[in-house]
Motif scaffolding. Structure first.
Motif, PDB file in Angstrom:
ATOM      1  N   SER A  96       0.669  -1.252   0.050  1.00 53.21           N
ATOM      2  CA  SER A  96       0.022   0.016  -0.005  1.00 53.21           C
ATOM      3  C   SER A  96       0.917   1.274   0.071  1.00 53.21           C
ATOM      4  CB  SER A  96      -0.980   0.056   1.400  1.00 53.21           C
ATOM      5  OG  SER A  96      -0.139   0.110   2.588  1.00 53.21           O
ATOM      6  N   SER A  97       0.087   2.411  -0.138  1.00 51.45           N
ATOM      7  CA  SER A  97       1.070   3.465   0.155  1.00 51.45           C
ATOM      8  C   SER A  97       1.967   3.729   1.207  1.00 51.45           C
ATOM      9  CB  SER A  97      -0.002   4.839  -0.004  1.00 51.45           C
ATOM     10  OG  SER A  97      -0.932   4.765   1.190  1.00 51.45           O
ATOM     11  N   GLU A  98       1.380   2.905   2.253  1.00 52.16           N
ATOM     12  CA  GLU A  98       2.224   3.066   3.652  1.00 52.16           C
ATOM     13  C   GLU A  98       3.548   2.047   3.505  1.00 52.16           C
ATOM     14  OE1 GLU A  98      -1.067   2.836   6.541  1.00 52.16           O
ATOM     15  OE2 GLU A  98      -1.294   4.447   4.892  1.00 52.16           O
ATOM     16  N   GLY A  99       3.590   1.232   2.533  1.00 50.64           N
ATOM     17  CA  GLY A  99       4.628   0.367   2.558  1.00 50.64           C
ATOM     18  C   GLY A  99       4.292  -1.275   2.212  1.00 50.64           C
ATOM     19  N   GLU A 100       5.002  -1.924   2.562  1.00 54.22           N
ATOM     20  CA  GLU A 100       4.938  -3.500   2.276  1.00 54.22           C
ATOM     21  C   GLU A 100       4.785  -4.202   3.856  1.00 54.22           C
ATOM     22  OE1 GLU A 100       7.427  -4.286  -1.636  1.00 54.22           O
ATOM     23  OE2 GLU A 100       8.567  -4.379   0.252  1.00 54.22           O
ATOM     24  N   THR A 101       3.595  -4.938   3.939  1.00 50.38           N
ATOM     25  CA  THR A 101       3.326  -5.727   5.152  1.00 50.38           C
ATOM     26  C   THR A 101       3.137  -7.292   4.643  1.00 50.38           C
ATOM     27  OG1 THR A 101       1.842  -4.046   5.313  1.00 50.38           O
ATOM     28  CG2 THR A 101       2.007  -5.409   7.235  1.00 50.38           C
ATOM     29  N   LEU A 102       3.744  -7.888   5.618  1.00 49.78           N
ATOM     30  CA  LEU A 102       3.599  -9.376   5.565  1.00 49.78           C
ATOM     31  C   LEU A 102       2.266 -10.054   6.115  1.00 49.78           C
ATOM     32  CD1 LEU A 102       7.201 -10.371   6.306  1.00 49.78           C
ATOM     33  CD2 LEU A 102       6.319 -10.437   3.966  1.00 49.78           C
ATOM     34  N   ILE A 103       1.590 -10.664   5.364  1.00 50.98           N
ATOM     35  CA  ILE A 103       0.496 -11.234   5.988  1.00 50.98           C
ATOM     36  C   ILE A 103       0.301 -12.743   6.034  1.00 50.98           C
ATOM     37  CG2 ILE A 103      -2.257 -11.084   5.937  1.00 50.98           C
ATOM     38  CD1 ILE A 103      -1.463  -8.256   5.407  1.00 50.98           C
ATOM     39  N   PRO A 104       0.421 -13.333   7.181  1.00 54.54           N
ATOM     40  CA  PRO A 104       0.570 -14.886   7.261  1.00 54.54           C
ATOM     41  C   PRO A 104      -0.690 -15.510   7.204  1.00 54.54           C
ATOM     42  CG  PRO A 104       0.949 -13.805   9.354  1.00 54.54           C
ATOM     43  CD  PRO A 104       0.547 -12.804   8.450  1.00 54.54           C
ATOM     44  N   ASP A 105      -0.715 -16.626   7.086  1.00 55.41           N
ATOM     45  CA  ASP A 105      -2.091 -17.390   7.173  1.00 55.41           C
ATOM     46  C   ASP A 105      -1.880 -18.697   7.674  1.00 55.41           C
ATOM     47  OD1 ASP A 105      -4.399 -18.995   6.766  1.00 55.41           O
ATOM     48  OD2 ASP A 105      -4.649 -18.704   4.734  1.00 55.41           O
ATOM     49  N   PHE A 106      -2.178 -18.717   9.170  1.00 59.63           N
ATOM     50  CA  PHE A 106      -2.055 -19.829   9.993  1.00 59.63           C
ATOM     51  C   PHE A 106      -3.023 -20.994   9.734  1.00 59.63           C
ATOM     52  CE2 PHE A 106       0.833 -16.770  11.792  1.00 59.63           C
ATOM     53  CZ  PHE A 106       1.872 -17.674  12.529  1.00 59.63           C
ATOM     54  N   GLY A 107      -3.962 -20.899   8.807  1.00 57.68           N
ATOM     55  CA  GLY A 107      -4.998 -21.892   8.564  1.00 57.68           C
ATOM     56  C   GLY A 107      -6.288 -20.994   8.662  1.00 57.68           C
ATOM     57  N   GLU A 108      -6.248 -19.837   9.430  1.00 53.42           N
ATOM     58  CA  GLU A 108      -7.415 -19.276   9.629  1.00 53.42           C
ATOM     59  C   GLU A 108      -8.050 -18.691   8.102  1.00 53.42           C
ATOM     60  OE1 GLU A 108      -4.461 -17.950   9.884  1.00 53.42           O
ATOM     61  OE2 GLU A 108      -4.274 -15.978   9.864  1.00 53.42           O
ATOM     62  N   LYS A 109      -7.412 -18.543   7.279  1.00 54.46           N
ATOM     63  CA  LYS A 109      -8.032 -18.125   5.995  1.00 54.46           C
ATOM     64  C   LYS A 109      -7.965 -19.284   4.902  1.00 54.46           C
ATOM     65  CE  LYS A 109      -5.169 -13.904   6.462  1.00 54.46           C
ATOM     66  NZ  LYS A 109      -4.677 -14.263   7.598  1.00 54.46           N
ATOM     67  N   ALA A 110      -7.345 -20.305   5.034  1.00 58.61           N
ATOM     68  CA  ALA A 110      -7.120 -21.343   4.118  1.00 58.61           C
ATOM     69  C   ALA A 110      -8.544 -21.881   3.720  1.00 58.61           C
ATOM     70  CB  ALA A 110      -6.047 -22.233   4.740  1.00 58.61           C
ATOM     71  N   ILE A 111      -8.509 -22.542   2.555  1.00 59.66           N
ATOM     72  CA  ILE A 111      -9.747 -23.378   2.255  1.00 59.66           C
ATOM     73  C   ILE A 111      -9.952 -24.466   3.164  1.00 59.66           C
ATOM     74  CG2 ILE A 111     -10.804 -24.756   0.637  1.00 59.66           C
ATOM     75  CD1 ILE A 111      -9.151 -23.191  -1.494  1.00 59.66           C
ATOM     76  N   ALA A 112     -11.149 -24.708   3.786  1.00 61.27           N
ATOM     77  CA  ALA A 112     -11.534 -25.599   4.976  1.00 61.27           C
ATOM     78  C   ALA A 112     -10.754 -25.102   6.204  1.00 61.27           C
ATOM     79  CB  ALA A 112     -11.056 -26.951   4.560  1.00 61.27           C
ATOM     80  N   ARG A 113     -10.135 -24.025   6.312  1.00 65.59           N
ATOM     81  CA  ARG A 113      -9.546 -23.953   7.704  1.00 65.59           C
ATOM     82  C   ARG A 113      -8.414 -24.789   8.100  1.00 65.59           C
ATOM     83  NH1 ARG A 113     -11.441 -20.035   5.336  1.00 65.59           N
ATOM     84  NH2 ARG A 113     -12.868 -18.643   6.115  1.00 65.59           N
ATOM     85  N   VAL A 114      -7.871 -25.502   7.213  1.00 64.81           N
ATOM     86  CA  VAL A 114      -6.986 -26.453   7.726  1.00 64.81           C
ATOM     87  C   VAL A 114      -5.379 -25.790   8.470  1.00 64.81           C
ATOM     88  CG1 VAL A 114      -7.239 -28.381   6.168  1.00 64.81           C
ATOM     89  CG2 VAL A 114      -5.892 -26.650   5.300  1.00 64.81           C
ATOM     90  N   ALA A 115      -5.223 -26.428   9.564  1.00 63.92           N
ATOM     91  CA  ALA A 115      -4.076 -25.897  10.066  1.00 63.92           C
ATOM     92  C   ALA A 115      -2.719 -26.718   9.606  1.00 63.92           C
ATOM     93  CB  ALA A 115      -3.929 -26.360  11.716  1.00 63.92           C
ATOM     94  N   PRO A 116      -1.588 -26.093   9.301  1.00 64.04           N
ATOM     95  CA  PRO A 116      -0.345 -26.514   8.954  1.00 64.04           C
ATOM     96  C   PRO A 116       0.571 -27.117   9.802  1.00 64.04           C
ATOM     97  CG  PRO A 116      -0.135 -24.159   8.815  1.00 64.04           C
ATOM     98  CD  PRO A 116      -1.619 -24.360   9.534  1.00 64.04           C
ATOM     99  N   VAL A 117       0.421 -28.114   9.902  1.00 65.15           N
ATOM    100  CA  VAL A 117       1.490 -28.742  11.026  1.00 65.15           C
ATOM    101  C   VAL A 117       2.899 -28.941  10.245  1.00 65.15           C
ATOM    102  CG1 VAL A 117       2.043 -30.833  12.503  1.00 65.15           C
ATOM    103  CG2 VAL A 117      -0.393 -30.105  12.111  1.00 65.15           C
ATOM    104  N   ASP A 118       3.062 -29.149   9.079  1.00 68.53           N
ATOM    105  CA  ASP A 118       4.357 -29.224   8.313  1.00 68.53           C
ATOM    106  C   ASP A 118       5.058 -28.030   8.315  1.00 68.53           C
ATOM    107  OD1 ASP A 118       2.600 -28.074   6.465  1.00 68.53           O
ATOM    108  OD2 ASP A 118       2.960 -29.201   4.707  1.00 68.53           O
TER     109      ASP A 118
END
Ligand code: GLC
Length: 465
Positions: A96-118
């Motif tokens: 964005s105009s404010e700069g770059e931000t990292l957005i992680p997905d721990f499974g809360e947004k993934a399809i079917a909300r799967v948790a990545p153990v690996d």
């Protein structure tokens, strides 16, 4: 084609604050991107190995640093926050105009909300490969890296509700990140867990304060070897034993420790094994033996020496005794056989993407060639490898590097496969590189250690379930 593949891999590189930090899962402009325009931990591992073999270290180090920053640091009781030590399945960069931000997905947004153990295990495997290649011990011994390693160990070695050395995980917690009946103790997770423990043992600073970590790593490595080699291994002889199992055996000295009912042996497996082959079952838990063959898990057991020499040879024999079914026209099937009929309905929940012989349900994934190349070269069983790579070369580039192929003989480009899928490209690069320079394999493999075998021997007493 190798040159072209390199160009494609370089095209998928993502920059953050002017530095290369990872690769996109796919660079396909023709389908909906969903999360394929993110950097996945497990997908990047394949890119990382290719980069390392090629002497491109910077992107790998940057990736390791960034993902360490994304690792969850706080001990929480709040179930909506990721547990301390976990790492995301994927992340993206918000610009964005404010700069770059990292957005992680721990499974809360993934399809079917799967948790990545690996993810945490891949991180450790990449770090170990990086250090093995670069000798950058200063980085591995930095406070940040040491802290990250310890958090992963605390997260995965803690005892919870069950009493097995194997790791109990929810559905879809690894490469198969959809409902496929891979909850419980799936083989691939156990293989990655073992790889990660071996990596941590090499990378942790050897001092008094870390003794407790080393002791627990050693203990668990021994237990895993004993448990997996004994209970997950299937060859014809073992199958015959299971076929004759008695049930309801209580306390010690039970032969059928997990109360597996012989009636649960699927008919396909009875005539599938020859006298000289075998494989590790997909899962073993209470009254449950998943007889499906999972490629990544089995090949990883060869790479990290969780399989002994005889088992390693037997797995590779099986691949070629059953070449039509397991490899077909594009190496290779993610698992075999596909779930069909009522099994497919109940186990996948009617998932149309995972219809029989497609995607995770018996589809063929070109990226798996890196496991096959590494395992074959490690055991010296390379007679089929160049033929398989040639077979890939006939289609892969022409089909624009699909994510997966469909069909019993893997002839069709997968129904919803992304094209220019990065790990299909990187997997091919690794296999091709290893074919011509097999000594590059050392960053990926672990040799069997007599110390772990001695521990496994004494695990017998602890694990007399
Ligand atoms: C799909 C695959 C998963 C992979 C991701 C990105 O979700 O199932 O294993 O990591 O795509 O390629």
């Amino acid at each position: 084609m190798l040159e072209e593949a390199w160009k494609q891999l370089e095209n998928s590189i993502v920059e953050y604050k002017g530095k290369p930090i990872g690769t996109l899962a796919a660079k396909d402009k023709t389908s909906k991107s969903l999360n394929y325009n993110q950097i996945f931990m497990r997908d990047f591992a394949v890119s990382a190995f290719a980069f390392l073999m090629n002497g491109d270290y910077e992107i790998v180090k940057n990736f390791l640093e960034i993902t360490m920053k994304l690792q969850s640091k706080e001990s929480e009781m709040d179930c909506f926050l990721p547990a301390r030590g976990t790492m995301p399945a994927s992340f993206k960069i918000d610009r964005s105009s404010e700069g770059e931000t990292l957005i992680p997905d721990f499974g809360e947004k993934a399809i079917a909300r799967v948790a990545p153990v690996d993810s945490v295990f891949w991180w450790l495997y990449i770090l170990r490969a990086y250090v093995k290649k670069t000798d950058d011990w200063e980085f591995a011994q930095s406070n940040d890296c040491q802290q990250a390693i310890k958090m992963i160990l605390e997260l995965s070695l803690i005892n919870r509700f069950d009493m097995f050395p194997t790791l109990l995980v929810p559905e879809g917690s690894f490469m198969i990140d959809r409902r496929m009946g891979v909850y419980g103790y799936p083989l691939e997770i156990q293989g990655l867990f073992y790889t990660a423990l071996l990596s941590a043992k090499e990378l942790l600073t050897d001092n008094k304060e870390n003794k407790i970590y080393f002791d627990n790593i050693d203990k668990r490595l021994g237990h895993l070897v004993y448990h997996i080699r004994k209970y997950f291994w299937l060859n014809f002889e073992k199958l015959n034993q299971i076929y004759r199992y008695k049930i309801e055996e209580y306390k010690e000295n039970a032969l059928n420790q997990f109360n597996i009912f012989p009636e649960s042996i699927p008919s396909w497996v009875l005539n599938w094994l020859s006298d000289d082959d075998g494989y590790f079952a997909g899962d073993v838990g209470p009254s449950r033996m998943d007889f499906r063959f999972f490629s990544a898990g089995n090949l990883l057991m060869i790479i990290n020496s969780l399989a002994d020499r005889g088992q390693s040879n037997a797995i590779l024999k099986l691949l070629f005794n059953r070449e039509n079914e397991l490899i077909g026209e594009m190496p290779m099937k993610v698992c075999y056989p596909a779930l069909t009929g009522r099994d497919w309905e109940l186990i996948t929940g009617h998932d149309p993407k995972n219809e029989p012989w497609s995607y995770h349900n018996g589809g063929s994934w070109p990226f798996l060639i890196w496991y096959l190349a590494a395992a074959s070269i490690k055991t010296g069983a390379t007679e089929h490898l160049s033929k398989l790579i040639k077979m890939m070369e006939r289609r892969l580039s022409r089909d624009n590097y699909p994510e997966y192929y469909d069909g019993v003989h893997s002839r069709l480009v997968g129904k919803e496969a992304r094209s220019r899928q990065t790990w299909s490209i990187a997997g091919y690069i690794i296999a091709k590189t290893l074919m011509s320079e097999p000594d590059k394999l050392k960053i990926l493999v672990f040799e069997e250690s007599p110390e772990i075998l001695t521990r496994a021997e004494s695990s017998k007493h602890d694990l007399d379930y």
